[in-house]
Write an enzyme that holds these catalytic residues in place. Structure first.
Site, PDB file in Angstrom:
ATOM      1  N   ASP A  83       0.815  -1.220   0.000  1.00 61.36           N
ATOM      2  CA  ASP A  83       0.000   0.000   0.000  1.00 61.36           C
ATOM      3  C   ASP A  83       0.847   1.267   0.000  1.00 61.36           C
ATOM      4  O   ASP A  83       0.529   2.240  -0.677  1.00 61.36           O
ATOM      5  CB  ASP A  83      -0.921   0.002   1.234  1.00 61.36           C
ATOM      6  CG  ASP A  83      -1.889  -1.168   1.195  1.00 61.36           C
ATOM      7  OD1 ASP A  83      -2.542  -1.365   0.158  1.00 61.36           O
ATOM      8  OD2 ASP A  83      -1.968  -1.899   2.204  1.00 61.36           O
ATOM      9  N   HIS A 108      -7.325  -3.582  -1.761  1.00 62.57           N
ATOM     10  CA  HIS A 108      -7.520  -2.892  -0.488  1.00 62.57           C
ATOM     11  C   HIS A 108      -7.787  -1.424  -0.842  1.00 62.57           C
ATOM     12  O   HIS A 108      -7.148  -0.890  -1.749  1.00 62.57           O
ATOM     13  CB  HIS A 108      -6.265  -3.046   0.375  1.00 62.57           C
ATOM     14  CG  HIS A 108      -6.335  -2.385   1.727  1.00 62.57           C
ATOM     15  ND1 HIS A 108      -7.492  -2.265   2.451  1.00 62.57           N
ATOM     16  CD2 HIS A 108      -5.362  -1.824   2.482  1.00 62.57           C
ATOM     17  CE1 HIS A 108      -7.231  -1.651   3.595  1.00 62.57           C
ATOM     18  NE2 HIS A 108      -5.946  -1.366   3.642  1.00 62.57           N
ATOM     19  N   GLU A 227       0.788 -23.663  25.219  1.00 67.30           N
ATOM     20  CA  GLU A 227      -0.441 -23.155  25.815  1.00 67.30           C
ATOM     21  C   GLU A 227      -0.963 -21.895  25.129  1.00 67.30           C
ATOM     22  O   GLU A 227      -2.151 -21.801  24.823  1.00 67.30           O
ATOM     23  CB  GLU A 227      -0.192 -22.863  27.307  1.00 67.30           C
ATOM     24  CG  GLU A 227      -1.435 -22.578  28.096  1.00 67.30           C
ATOM     25  CD  GLU A 227      -2.440 -23.728  28.081  1.00 67.30           C
ATOM     26  OE1 GLU A 227      -2.017 -24.890  28.226  1.00 67.30           O
ATOM     27  OE2 GLU A 227      -3.639 -23.462  27.901  1.00 67.30           O
ATOM     28  N   GLU A 231      -1.847 -23.790  20.767  1.00 65.51           N
ATOM     29  CA  GLU A 231      -3.236 -24.185  21.004  1.00 65.51           C
ATOM     30  C   GLU A 231      -4.233 -23.146  20.496  1.00 65.51           C
ATOM     31  O   GLU A 231      -5.409 -23.452  20.274  1.00 65.51           O
ATOM     32  CB  GLU A 231      -3.448 -24.437  22.512  1.00 65.51           C
ATOM     33  CG  GLU A 231      -4.681 -25.264  22.796  1.00 65.51           C
ATOM     34  CD  GLU A 231      -4.823 -25.641  24.274  1.00 65.51           C
ATOM     35  OE1 GLU A 231      -3.805 -25.669  25.001  1.00 65.51           O
ATOM     36  OE2 GLU A 231      -5.960 -25.904  24.678  1.00 65.51           O
ATOM     37  N   SER A 252     -13.778 -27.764  27.858  1.00 63.63           N
ATOM     38  CA  SER A 252     -14.357 -28.295  29.104  1.00 63.63           C
ATOM     39  C   SER A 252     -15.236 -27.239  29.768  1.00 63.63           C
ATOM     40  O   SER A 252     -15.102 -26.041  29.497  1.00 63.63           O
ATOM     41  CB  SER A 252     -13.240 -28.687  30.064  1.00 63.63           C
ATOM     42  OG  SER A 252     -12.556 -27.526  30.507  1.00 63.63           O
TER      43      SER A 252
HETATM   44  P1  NAD Z   1       3.550  -8.115  -0.691  1.00 71.83           P
HETATM   45  O1  NAD Z   1       4.404  -7.263   0.153  1.00 71.83           O
HETATM   46  O2  NAD Z   1       3.385  -9.537  -0.341  1.00 71.83           O
HETATM   47  O3  NAD Z   1       4.047  -8.096  -2.210  1.00 71.83           O
HETATM   48  C1  NAD Z   1       4.385  -6.929  -2.855  1.00 71.83           C
HETATM   49  C2  NAD Z   1       4.905  -7.202  -4.263  1.00 71.83           C
HETATM   50  O4  NAD Z   1       5.131  -5.946  -4.890  1.00 71.83           O
HETATM   51  C3  NAD Z   1       6.223  -7.938  -4.334  1.00 71.83           C
HETATM   52  O5  NAD Z   1       6.189  -8.739  -5.471  1.00 71.83           O
HETATM   53  C4  NAD Z   1       7.230  -6.822  -4.505  1.00 71.83           C
HETATM   54  O6  NAD Z   1       8.374  -7.258  -5.187  1.00 71.83           O
HETATM   55  C5  NAD Z   1       6.461  -5.845  -5.347  1.00 71.83           C
HETATM   56  N1  NAD Z   1       6.854  -4.446  -5.156  1.00 71.83           N
HETATM   57  C6  NAD Z   1       7.189  -3.841  -3.988  1.00 71.83           C
HETATM   58  N2  NAD Z   1       7.409  -2.531  -4.193  1.00 71.83           N
HETATM   59  C7  NAD Z   1       7.210  -2.308  -5.504  1.00 71.83           C
HETATM   60  C8  NAD Z   1       7.284  -1.179  -6.331  1.00 71.83           C
HETATM   61  N3  NAD Z   1       7.605   0.023  -5.823  1.00 71.83           N
HETATM   62  N4  NAD Z   1       7.015  -1.326  -7.648  1.00 71.83           N
HETATM   63  C9  NAD Z   1       6.667  -2.525  -8.161  1.00 71.83           C
HETATM   64  N5  NAD Z   1       6.590  -3.641  -7.433  1.00 71.83           N
HETATM   65  C10 NAD Z   1       6.857  -3.531  -6.124  1.00 71.83           C
HETATM   66  O7  NAD Z   1       2.121  -7.353  -0.790  1.00 71.83           O
HETATM   67  P2  NAD Z   1       0.678  -7.955  -0.413  1.00 71.83           P
HETATM   68  O8  NAD Z   1       0.612  -8.246   1.032  1.00 71.83           O
HETATM   69  O9  NAD Z   1       0.326  -9.007  -1.409  1.00 71.83           O
HETATM   70  O10 NAD Z   1      -0.240  -6.662  -0.634  1.00 71.83           O
HETATM   71  C11 NAD Z   1      -0.648  -6.243  -1.925  1.00 71.83           C
HETATM   72  C12 NAD Z   1      -2.023  -5.573  -1.802  1.00 71.83           C
HETATM   73  O11 NAD Z   1      -2.981  -6.552  -1.414  1.00 71.83           O
HETATM   74  C13 NAD Z   1      -2.086  -4.481  -0.749  1.00 71.83           C
HETATM   75  O12 NAD Z   1      -2.979  -3.481  -1.215  1.00 71.83           O
HETATM   76  C14 NAD Z   1      -2.690  -5.183   0.453  1.00 71.83           C
HETATM   77  O13 NAD Z   1      -3.352  -4.308   1.328  1.00 71.83           O
HETATM   78  C15 NAD Z   1      -3.671  -6.102  -0.260  1.00 71.83           C
HETATM   79  N6  NAD Z   1      -4.087  -7.281   0.508  1.00 71.83           N
HETATM   80  C16 NAD Z   1      -3.141  -8.112   1.020  1.00 71.83           C
HETATM   81  C17 NAD Z   1      -3.532  -9.259   1.706  1.00 71.83           C
HETATM   82  C18 NAD Z   1      -2.490 -10.248   2.159  1.00 71.83           C
HETATM   83  O14 NAD Z   1      -2.876 -11.373   2.409  1.00 71.83           O
HETATM   84  N7  NAD Z   1      -1.220  -9.962   2.263  1.00 71.83           N
HETATM   85  C19 NAD Z   1      -4.904  -9.544   1.890  1.00 71.83           C
HETATM   86  C20 NAD Z   1      -5.857  -8.675   1.323  1.00 71.83           C
HETATM   87  C21 NAD Z   1      -5.427  -7.543   0.627  1.00 71.83           C
END
Ligand code: NAD
Ligand code: MG
Length: 338
Positions: A83, A108, A227, A231, A252
């Site tokens: 983000d 997001h 614990e 768990e 329990s």
């Molecule tokens: P992440 O950190 O796992 O992956 C980020 C990816 O972006 C990597 O491949 C990285 O190499 C690349 N990257 C980083 N900086 C960059 C840049 N400046 N230019 C181009 N590529 C770049 O990210 P994520 O957790 O998958 O989050 C991605 C989006 O999904 C966010 O908006 C997050 O809020 C949303 N989201 C994530 C989850 C989750 O399970 N992690 C769940 C729901 C929504």
């Protein structure tokens, strides 16, 4: 009851007729790109020239280009970089490529809701946000199940942005579990609240506080780990399967009595007041501004906290104990691959 959308409500052809760029190949990026590809969608992954993830995406049979090349080729761009880096990526690599009729997707609502990204009025802006970690979005898709998802439309230039979002959710497996339509505002605020108050912040802090209480009182760290951390999953599984009543039924009577009488002493009126305060900081944009400033400063608080938790005794004892559980494959960023 909120309207729910399932497989029958989505038109898979809408996403299949698009050229989709998935920018980023992390937790969500790899899951979206691979699930869409397996659903027959034409996908390209956008990663910087120096990204270590390029080889991984290519090894998984995906086309790879720079973010700008990918966004340029695509007529639907899903932004799945962290983000805090999205606004910069948007102005450098996405905005110059946007054509009328294109779609800009997010998982997001953070950057759109708080105004860090402002898209031109002739593109669709929508969200498909799986309610689960990316690794499960991929694994469950492969197991013919799916992670529930939220969809939202911020800007409906085409008049069909919602159907497009539903079709995308279908492509990643979300409609198998259920899709809810929401707004960027509600998704952003509830998502931040959940991760801060319970899912990550609340649970993390509670685990360490309970572990420290037991070990400070002289109990073995191994016992404390079982614990208060190991768990926890077993209890959460019960909650997940059948709600609070099923969890209380399964434990329990002694545990249930301890739950109902001691729980309110842990989560007190002060805790509830803190929850409301945290929600207000999210709603006012104060949290977003703080996090963007932290990120711009090189994320010192985040990096220090990562080092501190790595040094916490619960991490060392946990690693040893998990190594002795043959059914548990140790998970770490290093051996996860993606
Ligand atoms: P992440 O950190 O796992 O992956 C980020 C990816 O972006 C990597 O491949 C990285 O190499 C690349 N990257 C980083 N900086 C960059 C840049 N400046 N230019 C181009 N590529 C770049 O990210 P994520 O957790 O998958 O989050 C991605 C989006 O999904 C966010 O908006 C997050 O809020 C949303 N989201 C994530 C989850 C989750 O399970 N992690 C769940 C729901 C929504
Ligand atoms: Mg384009």
């Amino acid at each position: 009851m909120t309207d729910m959308y399932y497989e029958k409500d989505a038109n898979p052809a809408l996403i299949a007729n698009r050229r989709v760029a998935v920018l980023g190949f992390g937790s969500q990026g790899h899951a979206h790109a691979l699930n869409l590809k397996d659903s027959g969608v034409d996908v390209i992954v956008g990663l910087r020239e120096n990204s270590a993830r390029r080889d991984l995406a290519a090894a998984n049979g995906l086309k790879v280009a720079t973010p700008q090349e990918a966004a340029d080729w695509a007529d639907l761009t899903m932004v799945l970089v962290p983000d805090q880096h999205q606004a910069e990526l948007y102005s450098e690599a996405i905005a110059p490529t946007l054509q009328p009729g294109d779609a800009l997707f997010f998982a997001h609502g953070f950057n759109i809701h708080f105004g860090y990204i402002k898209a031109p009025t002739d593109v669709d802006v929508a969200m498909v946000a799986p309610k689960g970690p990316g690794h499960l979005v991929r694994r469950q898709y492969q197991e013919n199940s799916g992670v529930p998802a939220l969809i939202a439309v911020h800007q409906d230039a085409s008049g069909s942005a919602k159907q497009l979002a539903l079709s995308y959710a279908h492509g990643i497996g979300g409609t198998r579990a259920g899709v809810i339509e929401t707004t960027f505002k509600d998704e952003t605020e509830t998502d931040l609240f959940g991760e801060q108050v319970i899912l990550c912040g609340g649970v993390d802090e509670m685990i360490r506080a309970a572990f420290e209480t037991l070990t400070d009182a002289g109990y073995a760290p191994e016992m404390a780990y079982f614990e208060v951390l190991h768990e926890l999953k077993l209890i959460v599984d019960l909650l997940w399967e059948g709600g609070i009543s099923w969890m209380r039924y399964s434990v329990s009577d002694t545990a249930e009595y301890g739950d109902v009488t001691r729980g309110p002493r842990i989560v007190t009126e002060d805790t509830r007041a803190a929850m409301r305060e945290i929600l207000a900081e999210i709603q006012s944009g104060e949290f977003a501004r703080e996090w963007m400033a932290e990120s711009a400063a090189g994320a010192p608080i985040l990096l220090a906290a990562r080092r501190a938790v790595a040094d916490h005794p619960i991490e060392a004892v946990g690693k040893q104990l998990r190594a002795m559980m043959p059914f548990l494959v140790e998970k770490s960023p290093e051996n996860e691959g993606i």
